[in-house]
Design a protein around this motif. Structure first.
Motif, PDB file in Angstrom:
ATOM      1  N   ASP A  91       0.914  -1.266   0.055  1.00 54.98           N
ATOM      2  CA  ASP A  91      -0.108  -0.069   0.100  1.00 54.98           C
ATOM      3  C   ASP A  91       1.031   1.180   0.066  1.00 54.98           C
ATOM      4  OD1 ASP A  91       1.012   0.406   2.686  1.00 54.98           O
ATOM      5  OD2 ASP A  91      -0.851  -0.749   3.476  1.00 54.98           O
ATOM      6  N   LYS A  94       3.450   1.864   3.018  1.00 54.48           N
ATOM      7  CA  LYS A  94       4.545   0.945   3.116  1.00 54.48           C
ATOM      8  C   LYS A  94       5.609   1.602   1.956  1.00 54.48           C
ATOM      9  CE  LYS A  94       2.487  -3.031   5.168  1.00 54.48           C
ATOM     10  NZ  LYS A  94       2.072  -4.372   5.154  1.00 54.48           N
ATOM     11  N   TRP A 197      -1.909  -8.022  -6.454  1.00 57.02           N
ATOM     12  CA  TRP A 197      -2.291  -6.864  -5.960  1.00 57.02           C
ATOM     13  C   TRP A 197      -3.341  -6.919  -4.926  1.00 57.02           C
ATOM     14  CZ3 TRP A 197      -0.183  -2.554  -7.131  1.00 57.02           C
ATOM     15  CH2 TRP A 197       0.460  -2.487  -8.303  1.00 57.02           C
ATOM     16  N   SER A 201      -1.913  -5.253  -1.212  1.00 62.34           N
ATOM     17  CA  SER A 201      -2.169  -3.836  -0.844  1.00 62.34           C
ATOM     18  C   SER A 201      -3.564  -3.754  -0.443  1.00 62.34           C
ATOM     19  CB  SER A 201      -2.346  -3.225  -2.478  1.00 62.34           C
ATOM     20  OG  SER A 201      -3.073  -3.604  -3.332  1.00 62.34           O
ATOM     21  N   ASN A 202      -3.471  -3.039   0.908  1.00 63.40           N
ATOM     22  CA  ASN A 202      -4.729  -2.872   1.646  1.00 63.40           C
ATOM     23  C   ASN A 202      -5.998  -2.413   0.870  1.00 63.40           C
ATOM     24  OD1 ASN A 202      -3.114  -4.109   3.843  1.00 63.40           O
ATOM     25  ND2 ASN A 202      -2.848  -2.272   4.613  1.00 63.40           N
ATOM     26  N   ASN A 203      -5.735  -1.455  -0.063  1.00 64.14           N
ATOM     27  CA  ASN A 203      -6.796  -0.946  -0.968  1.00 64.14           C
ATOM     28  C   ASN A 203      -6.264  -0.926  -2.198  1.00 64.14           C
ATOM     29  OD1 ASN A 203      -8.447   0.954  -2.282  1.00 64.14           O
ATOM     30  ND2 ASN A 203      -8.369   2.598  -0.706  1.00 64.14           N
ATOM     31  N   SER A 204      -6.953  -1.882  -2.754  1.00 63.59           N
ATOM     32  CA  SER A 204      -6.495  -2.269  -4.144  1.00 63.59           C
ATOM     33  C   SER A 204      -6.269  -1.115  -5.106  1.00 63.59           C
ATOM     34  CB  SER A 204      -7.541  -3.487  -4.797  1.00 63.59           C
ATOM     35  OG  SER A 204      -8.764  -2.838  -4.794  1.00 63.59           O
ATOM     36  N   GLN A 206      -5.527   1.563  -4.274  1.00 63.17           N
ATOM     37  CA  GLN A 206      -4.213   2.580  -3.968  1.00 63.17           C
ATOM     38  C   GLN A 206      -2.937   1.898  -3.866  1.00 63.17           C
ATOM     39  OE1 GLN A 206      -5.326   5.530  -1.018  1.00 63.17           O
ATOM     40  NE2 GLN A 206      -7.416   6.001  -1.879  1.00 63.17           N
ATOM     41  N   GLY A 207      -2.668   0.910  -4.506  1.00 64.55           N
ATOM     42  CA  GLY A 207      -1.549  -0.212  -4.287  1.00 64.55           C
ATOM     43  C   GLY A 207      -0.494   0.415  -5.197  1.00 64.55           C
ATOM     44  N   SER A 293      -1.693   0.483  -9.035  1.00 68.71           N
ATOM     45  CA  SER A 293      -2.488  -0.925  -9.340  1.00 68.71           C
ATOM     46  C   SER A 293      -3.602  -0.513 -10.477  1.00 68.71           C
ATOM     47  CB  SER A 293      -3.510  -1.105  -7.957  1.00 68.71           C
ATOM     48  OG  SER A 293      -4.155   0.235  -7.665  1.00 68.71           O
ATOM     49  N   SER A 296      -6.376   2.094  -9.796  1.00 71.28           N
ATOM     50  CA  SER A 296      -6.059   3.445  -9.263  1.00 71.28           C
ATOM     51  C   SER A 296      -6.509   4.461 -10.106  1.00 71.28           C
ATOM     52  CB  SER A 296      -4.468   3.620  -8.733  1.00 71.28           C
ATOM     53  OG  SER A 296      -3.921   3.227 -10.153  1.00 71.28           O
TER      54      SER A 296
END
Length: 328
Positions: A91, A94, A197, A201-204, A206-207, A293, A296
Motif C-alpha cells: 500500500d 509502506k 495486487w 495492498s490493503n486498498n487495491s 491505492q496499491g 494498481s 487506481s
C-alpha cells in the motif's frame, strides 16, 4: 588430525570480502569448475598469485594460504536466476516508508499470519519427527564411546536420558529460530499478478508495486553476506517433514500461487526481542520499474510521482497493464 584440518579457520582473514566471494562461488570449484558434492571437503583461501579461490580437494594444492576448510553442505534453497523478475506489492504507506527510510522491512518469522511459518510439519505427525531425531541423538551419544579423547561409556538408561535431553534442546532451538529469523518476501513472475495486487495492498485502488530482479536486489543490499535470497519450496506436509535447519524455506502447497522468493537474515538480540529489522537499500539499484494498481485513479499515479520527486526517486511510474481495455 585429518578431521581437525577440515574444520580449521583463520578468523582474522575471514573478512566480509572473503565471505562474499565464498557465497558467490559456493558449490563450484573456481579452479576446475567441478560441482562440489555433499560431504566433500572445500578449501577457501588465496592461491599462489594471491587471488581468492574456492576449491575442491584435488585443486587445494594450488592454495598458498587456507582461510577455511570444512565439509560442504548443499544450500537449503534454490537461488533465482540473476535476471528473474521480482515484485513487491504494497500500500502507499509502506511504499513511502521504503523510499523515505531507504531500507527494506524484514518481519520476524513468528509475526507472520501463517501459523506454519518455520513449522516442521503437521502436529499429528510430530511423533515421526521425534522418532527420527531421537534416533539421531541416540546414535550421536553412543558413538562417543568410540572417541579416544572421551572414553565415556553410557548405560542404556543414561544414553536414553541424554538422547531425550538433546532432542528437547533441538526442539527448543527450533522454536527460538522463529524469533531470530527475519524475512522480506517477494513474488517471482515475468508479469504482474492480479492476485498479488489484491493480497498485498490493503486498498487495491491505492496499491504500489516495485519491480526488480534478483541481481538488483542482491546488489542493492550491498551483497550483504548475512542475507540469503532464495525460492520457497512448496511441499505437501502430509508426506514431508522439515529437518532441524532451514524450515523457513518451506511452505504448504496451498501457497504455491505466491511464487515466493524471500530474503532471510538471522539476528540474535542480546536483550529484548524486536518485531522487525530494517536493512539499508540502494533504491536506485533496487527499483527497475514502479507500477500503480490497475484500479487506481489518475490522481493516485500523480501523487506517487510527486512523492518520488520529494524523495529523489528518479523512476518512471507506470499504470498497471492489467487495466488495458479489451476489444471484441
Amino acid at each position: 588430525m585429518k578431521n581437525e584440518k577440515r574444520v580449521q579457520m583463520h578468523t582474522e582473514l575471514y573478512n566480509r570480502n572473503v565471505r562474499i566471494f565464498e557465497k558467490e562461488h559456493r558449490g563450484t570449484c573456481t579452479k576446475c569448475n567441478k560441482k562440489i558434492a555433499d560431504g566433500e571437503t572445500i578449501h577457501l583461501g588465496y592461491d599462489k598469485q594471491y587471488e581468492l579461490a574456492y576449491v575442491c580437494d584435488n585443486c587445494s594444492k594450488n592454495l598458498a594460504t587456507i582461510i577455511v576448510r570444512h565439509l560442504y553442505k548443499k544450500e537449503l534453497y534454490i537461488k533465482p536466476n540473476n535476471k528473474a523478475k521480482l515484485w513487491r506489492f504494497m500500500d502507499l504507506a509502506k511504499y513511502i516508508s521504503l523510499i523515505q527510510s531507504k531500507s527494506l522491512f524484514f518481519a520476524r518469522a513468528d509475526t507472520f499470519e501463517d501459523p506454519f511459518e518455520c513449522a516442521k510439519g503437521y502436529k499429528n505427525l510430530e511423533y515421526k519427527w521425534n522418532a527420527c531425531y531421537a534416533g539421531f541423538c541416540w546414535g550421536a551419544i553412543t558413538s562417543l564411546e568410540n572417541l579416544p579423547d572421551i572414553k565415556k561409556t553410557y548405560s542404556e538408561k543414561e544414553a536414553l536420558t541424554e538422547a531425550n535431553r538433546l532432542l528437547k534442546q533441538l526442539k527448543d532451538l527450533s522454536r527460538k529460530e522463529r524469533q531470530n529469523t527475519f524475512i522480506c518476501c517477494w513474488h517471482e513472475n515475468e508479469f504482474e499478478s492480479e492476485a498479488m495486487w489484491k493480497l498485498y495492498s490493503n486498498n487495491s485502488s491505492q496499491g504500489v508495486a516495485i519491480q526488480t530482479t534478483y541481481e538488483r536486489l542482491y546488489m542493492a543490499l550491498d551483497k550483504d553476506p548475512d542475507i540469503d535470497i532464495g525460492k520457497i519450496n512448496y511441499i505437501d506436509f502430509e508426506n514431508h517433514l522439515c529437518g532441524v535447519n532451514g524450515s523457513f524455506w518451506y511452505k504448504r502447497k496451498s501457497f504455491e500461487h505466491e511464487k515466493e522468493v524471500r530474503a532471510v537474515v538471522k539476528l540474535f538480540p542480546k536483550k529484548e526481542l524486536v518485531q522487525s529489522v530494517m536493512k539499508p537499500i540502494n533504491l536506485d539499484v533496487l527499483i527497475e520499474n514502479i507500477y500503480v494498481s490497475p484500479t487506481s485513479p489518475k490522481w493516485f499515479r500523480d501523487l506517487v510521482i510527486d512523492i518520488n520527486i520529494k524523495y529523489g526517486v528518479e523512476k518512471e511510474v507506470f499504470h498497471s497493464t492489467l487495466d488495458k481495455e479489451p476489444f471484441y
